[in-house]
Design a protein around this motif. Structure first.
Motif, PDB file in Angstrom:
ATOM      1  N   ALA A   1       0.904  -1.275  -0.168  1.00  0.00           N
ATOM      2  CA  ALA A   1      -0.037   0.101   0.041  1.00  0.00           C
ATOM      3  C   ALA A   1       0.793   1.275  -0.065  1.00  0.00           C
ATOM      4  O   ALA A   1       0.641   2.258  -0.711  1.00  0.00           O
ATOM      5  CB  ALA A   1      -0.982  -0.100   1.307  1.00  0.00           C
ATOM      6  N   LEU A   2       1.935   1.317   0.817  1.00  0.00           N
ATOM      7  CA  LEU A   2       2.859   2.452   0.964  1.00  0.00           C
ATOM      8  C   LEU A   2       3.530   2.630  -0.467  1.00  0.00           C
ATOM      9  O   LEU A   2       3.742   3.711  -1.010  1.00  0.00           O
ATOM     10  CB  LEU A   2       3.889   2.258   2.008  1.00  0.00           C
ATOM     11  N   ARG A   3       4.025   1.343  -1.111  1.00  0.00           N
ATOM     12  CA  ARG A   3       4.565   1.472  -2.205  1.00  0.00           C
ATOM     13  C   ARG A   3       3.686   1.828  -3.371  1.00  0.00           C
ATOM     14  O   ARG A   3       4.201   2.824  -4.261  1.00  0.00           O
ATOM     15  CB  ARG A   3       5.318   0.069  -2.641  1.00  0.00           C
ATOM     16  N   ARG A   4       2.591   1.515  -3.575  1.00  0.00           N
ATOM     17  CA  ARG A   4       1.744   1.845  -4.633  1.00  0.00           C
ATOM     18  C   ARG A   4       1.074   3.622  -4.405  1.00  0.00           C
ATOM     19  O   ARG A   4       1.081   4.167  -5.442  1.00  0.00           O
ATOM     20  CB  ARG A   4       0.547   1.334  -4.532  1.00  0.00           C
ATOM     21  N   SER A   5       1.106   3.791  -3.210  1.00  0.00           N
ATOM     22  CA  SER A   5       0.374   4.933  -3.001  1.00  0.00           C
ATOM     23  C   SER A   5       1.120   6.571  -2.568  1.00  0.00           C
ATOM     24  O   SER A   5       1.154   7.263  -2.891  1.00  0.00           O
ATOM     25  CB  SER A   5      -0.496   5.035  -1.836  1.00  0.00           C
ATOM     26  N   GLY A   6       2.475   5.842  -2.420  1.00  0.00           N
ATOM     27  CA  GLY A   6       3.477   7.088  -2.094  1.00  0.00           C
ATOM     28  C   GLY A   6       3.177   7.492  -0.513  1.00  0.00           C
ATOM     29  O   GLY A   6       3.833   8.142   0.123  1.00  0.00           O
ATOM     30  N   ALA A   7       2.176   7.072   0.344  1.00  0.00           N
ATOM     31  CA  ALA A   7       2.086   7.546   1.649  1.00  0.00           C
ATOM     32  C   ALA A   7       3.289   7.096   2.266  1.00  0.00           C
ATOM     33  O   ALA A   7       3.831   5.979   2.050  1.00  0.00           O
ATOM     34  CB  ALA A   7       0.822   7.167   2.073  1.00  0.00           C
ATOM     35  N   THR A   8       3.372   7.533   3.549  1.00  0.00           N
ATOM     36  CA  THR A   8       3.970   7.371   4.767  1.00  0.00           C
ATOM     37  C   THR A   8       3.351   6.714   5.671  1.00  0.00           C
ATOM     38  O   THR A   8       4.316   6.098   6.688  1.00  0.00           O
ATOM     39  CB  THR A   8       5.079   8.647   4.972  1.00  0.00           C
ATOM     40  N   HIS A   9       2.054   6.856   5.845  1.00  0.00           N
ATOM     41  CA  HIS A   9       1.386   6.335   7.073  1.00  0.00           C
ATOM     42  C   HIS A   9       0.502   5.368   6.775  1.00  0.00           C
ATOM     43  O   HIS A   9      -0.264   5.679   5.636  1.00  0.00           O
ATOM     44  CB  HIS A   9       0.935   7.400   8.004  1.00  0.00           C
ATOM     45  N   VAL A  10      -0.138   4.666   7.499  1.00  0.00           N
ATOM     46  CA  VAL A  10      -1.192   3.834   7.380  1.00  0.00           C
ATOM     47  C   VAL A  10      -2.186   4.011   8.345  1.00  0.00           C
ATOM     48  O   VAL A  10      -2.099   4.391   9.439  1.00  0.00           O
ATOM     49  CB  VAL A  10      -0.683   2.211   7.668  1.00  0.00           C
ATOM     50  N   ILE A  11      -3.520   3.983   7.827  1.00  0.00           N
ATOM     51  CA  ILE A  11      -4.723   3.594   8.763  1.00  0.00           C
ATOM     52  C   ILE A  11      -5.283   2.473   8.708  1.00  0.00           C
ATOM     53  O   ILE A  11      -5.505   2.054   7.404  1.00  0.00           O
ATOM     54  CB  ILE A  11      -5.770   4.972   8.318  1.00  0.00           C
ATOM     55  N   TRP A  12      -5.293   1.726   9.475  1.00  0.00           N
ATOM     56  CA  TRP A  12      -5.775   0.224   9.382  1.00  0.00           C
ATOM     57  C   TRP A  12      -7.304   0.300   9.687  1.00  0.00           C
ATOM     58  O   TRP A  12      -8.029   0.980  10.590  1.00  0.00           O
ATOM     59  CB  TRP A  12      -5.187  -0.464  10.722  1.00  0.00           C
ATOM     60  N   LEU A  13      -8.037  -0.414   8.913  1.00  0.00           N
ATOM     61  CA  LEU A  13      -9.653  -0.741   9.036  1.00  0.00           C
ATOM     62  C   LEU A  13      -9.712  -2.282   9.169  1.00  0.00           C
ATOM     63  O   LEU A  13      -9.484  -3.118   8.354  1.00  0.00           O
ATOM     64  CB  LEU A  13     -10.391  -0.266   7.760  1.00  0.00           C
ATOM     65  N   GLY A  14     -10.144  -2.478  10.406  1.00  0.00           N
ATOM     66  CA  GLY A  14     -10.394  -4.094  10.554  1.00  0.00           C
ATOM     67  C   GLY A  14     -11.829  -4.321  10.771  1.00  0.00           C
ATOM     68  O   GLY A  14     -12.431  -3.718  11.574  1.00  0.00           O
ATOM     69  N   VAL A  15     -12.238  -5.431  10.117  1.00  0.00           N
ATOM     70  CA  VAL A  15     -13.728  -5.743  10.089  1.00  0.00           C
ATOM     71  C   VAL A  15     -13.798  -7.084  10.817  1.00  0.00           C
ATOM     72  O   VAL A  15     -13.166  -7.874  10.678  1.00  0.00           O
ATOM     73  CB  VAL A  15     -14.071  -5.907   8.754  1.00  0.00           C
ATOM     74  N   ARG A  16     -14.458  -7.055  11.770  1.00  0.00           N
ATOM     75  CA  ARG A  16     -15.047  -8.289  12.592  1.00  0.00           C
ATOM     76  C   ARG A  16     -13.593  -8.736  13.053  1.00  0.00           C
ATOM     77  O   ARG A  16     -12.707  -8.308  13.774  1.00  0.00           O
ATOM     78  CB  ARG A  16     -15.542  -9.169  11.922  1.00  0.00           C
TER      79      ARG A  16
END
Lengths: 289, 320
Positions: free
Chosen positions: A111-126
């Motif tokens: 995700a970082l590699r594709r987006s160029g972002a430096t931070h992650v927001i995690w979304l966890g379902v169940r």
């Protein structure tokens, strides 16, 4: 409480969506990268951790619509299928919490590699909440954590699945011949139990025997969104306790209640979605970053 | 036993690639599994239909990889408004199949991936969508695996299913607390009223009204199948509500088949249920039958494979 934004379900992608495969260990995993609508500088990338087995399917459309809402708000998103799930390779029988975490971390790197972002927001379902909470301290810097009806205790979660199986037998006019404890004993003995056309595997159950969500988040104090999806008038005790514990550590916690009971084990027609949940999650994202 | 990924399955998984099919509703997302290059090609592309595309217990993922290892190209995709695809979401009605989606997919597979002959496979709504493709693409379809789908309008299906219930069934239902709870829904009240009305009329000696009509869309698409050269297997469980509707087709549309058509169309009816895939043993039996039937269309398979009809189930009719 979260402000309820009015967001119509996104029938069309607001920006390009790219399905692709990427490696985790020695297996290809399927994923979709949702490019963001331009305008939000330095936005973190949202990484979804789906739930387990059939729940990956029953929650699927809601996750897709949430990813589009986040992309429309300027956040890149990566959704992936863990090993043994969906279009990824691997056996569901081999899924353990450690392996699911390994996939989540591989997804975060991608995700970082594709987006160029430096931070992650995690979304966890169940069940994915346990995966996200476990990956969070091991992965890239995290800017937030969103939880949709998180599994607090895997043992209780599996017990509820087995109870639901027996309940459905009663609903069909059959008298169950086993109790929930009998089914757990069979899981230990045989290695798997058929729950509505999916196996619950002993390897997975053993891998989370002593795990709880609260313990996995003992060091987390970042922005957190907790959505309860249950027919209750107030937060369930475990959810309320988690929110209080996080807030006591200085975390900014937002909660919402979605008063619905999706058939977690049955694919609805049409698929279950919640515009309110999607809108509130997108609104929380905007407030976080 | 659960599916264990073989080396051949993994090899085909590594060869898979996502395809986005442009449609009137937006992009339809699917996965293309190329046929293994080291086995004789079937010259067929199997399109496995459901939503989301992996199917319960990832049946279509396993199916695509196993068939690809035997020389079939395969494709599974999300209809518009489902899974990863774009488009509006709405309730699916088997009598209003997503014909545009399947026809668009077949044409893209032909134009972009060289698919010339197809085998279509699905259950319920997905079976009806597969059948609907014959209206536009009959000449390109070599086979149809059609499982447990209603062939009358859904309100007719409720009446037809009610006609196999009696007062004993109703008494058992009323002892079930789940059924009382479900009466909170207006739709359930309507259903119960229909069932009670049908049972009461029969008790009072009302003469059967004769067969209700088949769904208009089913008739149109079935006629297109008959005009084609495709083989088809219709598979039901004797206890499926959907089978009650199919019995009408057996008494009417199937009764008029020519010998040539009868030779192409098989019907199997198993004890118990086929619809739903909620119980692992039956799920695997059904899945293996579907895969085996498709695999037998491979030109290299000169002789038909041994039937894997489960246990004590027997086909009510098998032609061809």
């Amino acid at each position: 409480m979260t402000t309820q934004a009015s967001v119509a379900p996104l029938d069309r992608a607001p920006a390009p969506e790219t399905p692709f495969f990427f490696p985790s260990g020695d297996r290809p995993l399927y994923a979709v990268h949702h490019a963001p609508v331009a305008g939000r500088a330095n936005a973190p990338v949202v990484v979804h951790c789906h739930s387990l087995g059939v729940e990956q399917v029953t929650c699927y459309r809601a996750e897709v619509l949430c990813a589009r809402a986040a992309a429309a708000a300027g956040f890149p998103v990566l959704r992936y299928h863990a090993r043994g799930h969906g279009d990824s390779a691997g056996d569901f029988a081999d899924a353990t919490l450690a392996r699911l975490i390994e996939d989540a971390l591989a997804a975060a790197r991608e995700a970082l590699r594709r987006s160029g972002a430096t931070h992650v927001i995690w979304l966890g379902v169940r069940f994915g909440a346990l995966v996200a909470a476990s990956a969070l301290p091991l992965g890239p810097p995290a800017a937030g954590l969103a939880l949709w009806e998180p599994v607090q205790s895997p043992r209780d979660y599996f017990r509820a699945q087995l109870r639901g199986l027996l309940y459905s037998q009663v609903a069909e006019g059959r008298k169950p011949t086993e109790t929930v404890d009998d089914l757990f004993a069979r899981l230990d003995r045989d290695g798997a139990v058929d729950v509505h056309g999916y196996y619950l595997h002993r390897a997975l159950a053993d891998s989370v025997r002593d795990v709880t969500l609260a313990r996995r988040l003992e060091t987390w104090n970042g922005p957190t969104f907790l959505a309860q999806i249950e027919q209750r008038r107030s937060l369930a005790p475990a959810h309320a306790a988690l929110a209080e514990a996080l807030a006591a550590r200085g975390a900014k916690v937002e909660t919402m209640r979605v008063p619905e009971e999706p058939g977690w084990h049955m694919v609805a027609n049409p698929a279950w979605t919640s515009p309110e949940l999607v809108a509130a999650t997108a609104e929380w994202l905007r407030a976080v970053a | 036993m659960p599916w264990r990924e073989s080396a051949a399955d993994l090899d085909r998984a590594r060869a898979e690639r996502p395809i986005v099919v442009p449609s009137a509703f937006g992009g339809l997302v699917g996965i293309y599994t190329p046929a293994a290059p080291d086995v004789p090609s079937a010259g067929l592309c199997a399109v496995l239909l459901t939503r989301p595309r992996s199917h319960r217990n990832r049946m279509w993922v396993e199916g695509a990889r196993r068939l690809a290892a035997q020389g079939f190209a395969c494709f599974r995709f999300d209809y518009h408004g489902t899974g990863d695809s774009e488009g509006p979401t709405g309730p699916l009605d088997p009598n209003r199949p997503y014909r545009d989606d399947i026809v668009t997919v077949l044409r893209v597979l032909r134009a972009q991936l060289g698919g010339r002959r197809f085998v279509l496979c699905g259950a319920c709504f997905d079976a009806r969508t597969a059948l609907s493709a014959f209206a536009d693409e009959a000449d390109a379809i070599a086979g149809l695996m059609f499982m447990a789908a209603p062939v009358v309008e859904l309100d007719t299906l409720v009446r037809v299913d009610a006609d196999r219930k009696d007062w004993g069934h109703l008494a058992r239902s009323l002892r079930n607390p789940y059924n009382w709870k479900s009466l909170a829904s207006a739709g359930r009240w309507r259903y119960m009223a229909t069932v009670i009305g049908r049972v009461a009329r029969r008790s009072l000696g009302a003469a059967p009204a004769g067969d209700p009509p088949l769904g208009a869309a089913f008739v149109e698409h079935f006629q297109a199948l008959l005009r084609s050269r495709a083989r088809a297997l219709f598979l039901y469980g004797r206890d499926d509500a959907e089978y009650e509707s199919f019995r009408i087709a057996e008494r009417t549309a199937f009764a008029k088949l020519t010998p040539e058509q009868r030779a192409r169309l098989e019907v199997e009816v198993w004890d118990g249920t086929v619809h739903g895939f909620l119980e692992m043993k039956r799920q695997r039996e059904t899945f293996e039958r579907a895969l085996g039937w498709i695999a037998a269309l491979h030109p290299a398979r000169a002789a038909a494979p041994a039937r894997t009809i489960p246990g004590d189930a027997t086909p009510s009719a098998v032609a061809g």
